[in-house]
Scaffold this motif. Structure first.
Motif, PDB file in Angstrom:
ATOM      1  N   VAL A   1       0.832  -1.209   0.000  1.00 20.76           N
ATOM      2  CA  VAL A   1       0.000   0.000   0.000  1.00 20.76           C
ATOM      3  C   VAL A   1       0.867   1.259   0.000  1.00 20.76           C
ATOM      4  O   VAL A   1       0.490   2.281  -0.576  1.00 20.76           O
ATOM      5  N   GLU A   2       2.049   1.174   0.586  1.00 18.84           N
ATOM      6  CA  GLU A   2       2.955   2.339   0.605  1.00 18.84           C
ATOM      7  C   GLU A   2       3.476   2.625  -0.810  1.00 18.84           C
ATOM      8  O   GLU A   2       3.610   3.785  -1.209  1.00 18.84           O
ATOM      9  N   VAL A   3       3.759   1.566  -1.535  1.00 21.10           N
ATOM     10  CA  VAL A   3       4.223   1.758  -2.925  1.00 21.10           C
ATOM     11  C   VAL A   3       3.078   2.300  -3.781  1.00 21.10           C
ATOM     12  O   VAL A   3       3.266   3.202  -4.609  1.00 21.10           O
ATOM     13  N   LEU A   4       1.886   1.764  -3.538  1.00 19.69           N
ATOM     14  CA  LEU A   4       0.720   2.223  -4.308  1.00 19.69           C
ATOM     15  C   LEU A   4       0.466   3.711  -4.092  1.00 19.69           C
ATOM     16  O   LEU A   4       0.227   4.451  -5.057  1.00 19.69           O
ATOM     17  N   VAL A   5       0.527   4.158  -2.850  1.00 24.11           N
ATOM     18  CA  VAL A   5       0.307   5.581  -2.560  1.00 24.11           C
ATOM     19  C   VAL A   5       1.330   6.415  -3.319  1.00 24.11           C
ATOM     20  O   VAL A   5       1.001   7.411  -3.968  1.00 24.11           O
ATOM     21  N   SER A   6       2.586   5.973  -3.279  1.00 20.81           N
ATOM     22  CA  SER A   6       3.639   6.716  -3.966  1.00 20.81           C
ATOM     23  C   SER A   6       3.388   6.748  -5.477  1.00 20.81           C
ATOM     24  O   SER A   6       3.531   7.796  -6.119  1.00 20.81           O
ATOM     25  N   GLN A   7       3.002   5.615  -6.028  1.00 19.59           N
ATOM     26  CA  GLN A   7       2.773   5.567  -7.482  1.00 19.59           C
ATOM     27  C   GLN A   7       1.577   6.420  -7.901  1.00 19.59           C
ATOM     28  O   GLN A   7       1.575   7.004  -8.978  1.00 19.59           O
ATOM     29  N   LEU A   8       0.558   6.465  -7.055  1.00 19.50           N
ATOM     30  CA  LEU A   8      -0.614   7.274  -7.419  1.00 19.50           C
ATOM     31  C   LEU A   8      -0.300   8.761  -7.291  1.00 19.50           C
ATOM     32  O   LEU A   8      -0.818   9.585  -8.043  1.00 19.50           O
ATOM     33  N   ASN A   9       0.591   9.111  -6.347  1.00 15.70           N
ATOM     34  CA  ASN A   9       0.976  10.527  -6.187  1.00 15.70           C
ATOM     35  C   ASN A   9       1.925  10.980  -7.282  1.00 15.70           C
ATOM     36  O   ASN A   9       1.801  12.086  -7.806  1.00 15.70           O
ATOM     37  N   GLN A  10       2.893  10.128  -7.584  1.00 18.37           N
ATOM     38  CA  GLN A  10       3.908  10.483  -8.594  1.00 18.37           C
ATOM     39  C   GLN A  10       4.105   9.276  -9.502  1.00 18.37           C
ATOM     40  O   GLN A  10       5.011   8.457  -9.284  1.00 18.37           O
TER      41      GLN A  10
ATOM     42  N   VAL B   1       0.278  -4.417 -11.587  1.00 18.89           N
ATOM     43  CA  VAL B   1       1.678  -4.365 -12.036  1.00 18.89           C
ATOM     44  C   VAL B   1       2.617  -4.714 -10.880  1.00 18.89           C
ATOM     45  O   VAL B   1       3.545  -5.512 -11.030  1.00 18.89           O
ATOM     46  N   LEU B   2       2.349  -4.129  -9.704  1.00 25.92           N
ATOM     47  CA  LEU B   2       3.212  -4.418  -8.548  1.00 25.92           C
ATOM     48  C   LEU B   2       3.160  -5.904  -8.191  1.00 25.92           C
ATOM     49  O   LEU B   2       4.187  -6.511  -7.847  1.00 25.92           O
ATOM     50  N   ALA B   3       1.973  -6.480  -8.293  1.00 22.16           N
ATOM     51  CA  ALA B   3       1.844  -7.916  -8.013  1.00 22.16           C
ATOM     52  C   ALA B   3       2.680  -8.720  -9.003  1.00 22.16           C
ATOM     53  O   ALA B   3       3.337  -9.706  -8.632  1.00 22.16           O
ATOM     54  N   ALA B   4       2.675  -8.268 -10.250  1.00 25.26           N
ATOM     55  CA  ALA B   4       3.468  -8.977 -11.277  1.00 25.26           C
ATOM     56  C   ALA B   4       4.965  -8.850 -10.994  1.00 25.26           C
ATOM     57  O   ALA B   4       5.727  -9.805 -11.192  1.00 25.26           O
ATOM     58  N   PHE B   5       5.391  -7.681 -10.528  1.00 25.72           N
ATOM     59  CA  PHE B   5       6.810  -7.513 -10.169  1.00 25.72           C
ATOM     60  C   PHE B   5       7.184  -8.530  -9.079  1.00 25.72           C
ATOM     61  O   PHE B   5       8.192  -9.230  -9.174  1.00 25.72           O
ATOM     62  N   CYS B   6       6.350  -8.570  -8.044  1.00 28.76           N
ATOM     63  CA  CYS B   6       6.656  -9.466  -6.910  1.00 28.76           C
ATOM     64  C   CYS B   6       6.603 -10.928  -7.358  1.00 28.76           C
ATOM     65  O   CYS B   6       7.453 -11.743  -6.958  1.00 28.76           O
ATOM     66  N   ARG B   7       5.636 -11.256  -8.186  1.00 26.86           N
ATOM     67  CA  ARG B   7       5.489 -12.653  -8.643  1.00 26.86           C
ATOM     68  C   ARG B   7       6.692 -13.048  -9.499  1.00 26.86           C
ATOM     69  O   ARG B   7       7.218 -14.157  -9.387  1.00 26.86           O
ATOM     70  N   THR B   8       7.133 -12.137 -10.365  1.00 20.73           N
ATOM     71  CA  THR B   8       8.292 -12.446 -11.216  1.00 20.73           C
ATOM     72  C   THR B   8       9.533 -12.672 -10.355  1.00 20.73           C
ATOM     73  O   THR B   8      10.319 -13.589 -10.616  1.00 20.73           O
ATOM     74  N   ALA B   9       9.696 -11.834  -9.337  1.00 19.19           N
ATOM     75  CA  ALA B   9      10.851 -12.017  -8.440  1.00 19.19           C
ATOM     76  C   ALA B   9      10.770 -13.382  -7.764  1.00 19.19           C
ATOM     77  O   ALA B   9      11.773 -14.117  -7.700  1.00 19.19           O
ATOM     78  N   LEU B  10       9.578 -13.727  -7.298  1.00 17.50           N
ATOM     79  CA  LEU B  10       9.414 -15.028  -6.622  1.00 17.50           C
ATOM     80  C   LEU B  10       9.734 -16.178  -7.575  1.00 17.50           C
ATOM     81  O   LEU B  10      10.399 -17.152  -7.210  1.00 17.50           O
TER      82      LEU B  10
END
Lengths: 76, 329
Positions: B179-188, B222-231
């Motif tokens: 949620v912290e990354v999401l807030v940042s992405q929605l702001n900037q 997109v963030l979920a895909a980043f995390c899934r790809t890393a996993l």
């Protein structure tokens, strides 16, 4: 054979471009020129010493084109 | 032949039907800015770099790779975005023996070109990627001992390809409470938040699968895909780092993971870097996790939890299972 001025300038610029890019010493010298006018003067002298007649306008246009290519790096 | 001691690839230019590499004589520039493009921007203020650049065919990258091979990267920084990766890059770059190439725009262009060429062989694909990174990290400063690549978060999706190019290089994946990354992405919004004519196949497929989704849901997917790809790519060379472990994790985990031995002078320098805002080094760093948590409304929390939560939880589980570095040796 006489060539239109732009074609002659294109050829001269291509020759000087090749000369400078192949010579790290010349690149280093030109790197020291922080100011565009100073750089143009220095490059014209290098060109003249090598027997090429370049105009300042050709170099100003090339500088503009080089800046634009970077600015538009996401487009092309 | 391009001499890598002088020339660096700064741009991939698409001039149909040709794909060209734009080379710049960067000299001994130290890439100490937060991002690669910022250093190039400064280099291009020099008239010589505006006028005397070279355009060569894309395959020059392969030619230079074979003729002028440098050491492979010492480490890769892969990340979820807005999670401390720039701080890590800046801590690495604080040592003049390190060259950190952070989020280089030519890599993005190359990866998009490769996407457009599905018939290209795997070997050529890998060689082009290696050729670009070899040319970016080629030692041009006498002090340089190690080179690092920090990817754009977007390139996490391309990590399997990059991993195949460099299977033996250690890497870290940094992530943060979604949620912290999401807030940042929605702001900037990052560039991948903008959808348009330059969107990738993957983005288009995501849009087709979820045509009604809004910005927040798109970002979460997109963030979920980043995390899934890393996993999916975790291996014995991978180390998971959580944002809240920074900056201490740099000395305790990241440096040793990348095979670096820190001196007392390094520690002092790192303490200074860690106090700065990594993306805006003239400003001080301020912790903002609590503020970002508070900024998210209930629906954003729910979105983060439902879409990114499962992969995030798995990352946390895998991180908890990581052996201490003393045990890894």
């Amino acid at each position: 054979m006489n060539q239109p001025p732009s074609a002659a300038q294109d050829q001269a610029f291509a020759a000087v471009h090749q000369l400078v890019c192949a010579n790290p010493q010349l690149l280093a010298e030109l790197r020291a020129c922080r100011d565009l006018d100073e750089f143009v003067s220095h490059t014209l002298a290098i060109a003249a010493a090598a027997g090429y007649t370049l105009t300042a306008e050709t170099l100003y246009a090339a500088a503009q084109s080089g800046r634009r290519a970077w600015r538009e790096r996401w487009l092309a | 032949m391009i001499d890598l001691r002088t020339w660096m690839p700064i741009r991939i230019a698409i001039q149909p039907p040709h794909v060209l590499v734009d080379w710049c004589a960067v000299g001994a520039a130290h890439f100490a800015d937060p991002f690669f493009d910022q250093t190039i921007e400064r280099e291009l203020q020099l008239p010589v770099n505006q006028v005397f650049r070279q355009l060569t065919p894309l395959t020059t990258l392969v030619d230079t790779l074979h003729a002028q091979p440098a050491a492979p990267p010492q480490g890769f920084i892969v990340h979820m975005s807005r999670c401390g990766s720039t701080l890590i890059a800046q801590m690495l770059a604080a040592n003049p023996a390190h060259t950190v190439i952070a989020e280089p725009s030519p890599l993005e262009r190359l990866l998009r070109v490769l996407e457009q060429l599905p018939d290209l062989s795997e070997q050529l694909r890998l060689d082009l990627v290696r050729g670009l990174l070899n040319a970016l990290l080629y030692p041009r400063r006498p002090e340089q001992q190690h080179g690092f690549i920090k990817l754009d978060s977007w390139h996490t999706l391309e990590w399997p390809l990059l991993r195949r190019a460099y299977p033996d290089v250690p890497w870290i994946f940094i992530y943060r409470e979604p949620v912290e990354v999401l807030v940042s992405q929605l702001n900037q919004p990052a560039s991948w938040m903008q959808l348009g004519v330059f969107s990738s196949h993957w983005q288009m497929q995501l849009l087709s699968a979820h045509p009604q989704m809004g910005h927040a849901e798109y970002a979460a997917r997109v963030l979920a895909a980043f995390c899934r790809t890393a996993l999916d790519t975790l291996d014995e060379r991978a180390r998971l780092i959580h944002y809240r472990e920074l900056p201490a994790a740099f000395a305790s985990q990241i440096a040793p993971w990348f095979g670096l031995e820190l001196t007392a002078a390094d520690h002092a320098l790192l303490a200074t870097v860690a106090q700065r805002n990594a993306k805006h080094p003239s400003a001080r760093w301020q912790p903002d996790a609590a503020a970002k948590q508070a900024e998210a409304d209930a629906s954003l929390h729910a979105l983060a939890q439902s879409i990114v939560g499962p992969a995030y939880a798995e990352l946390e589980q895998r991180r908890a299972q990581q052996l201490p570095l003393s045990a890894v040796g």
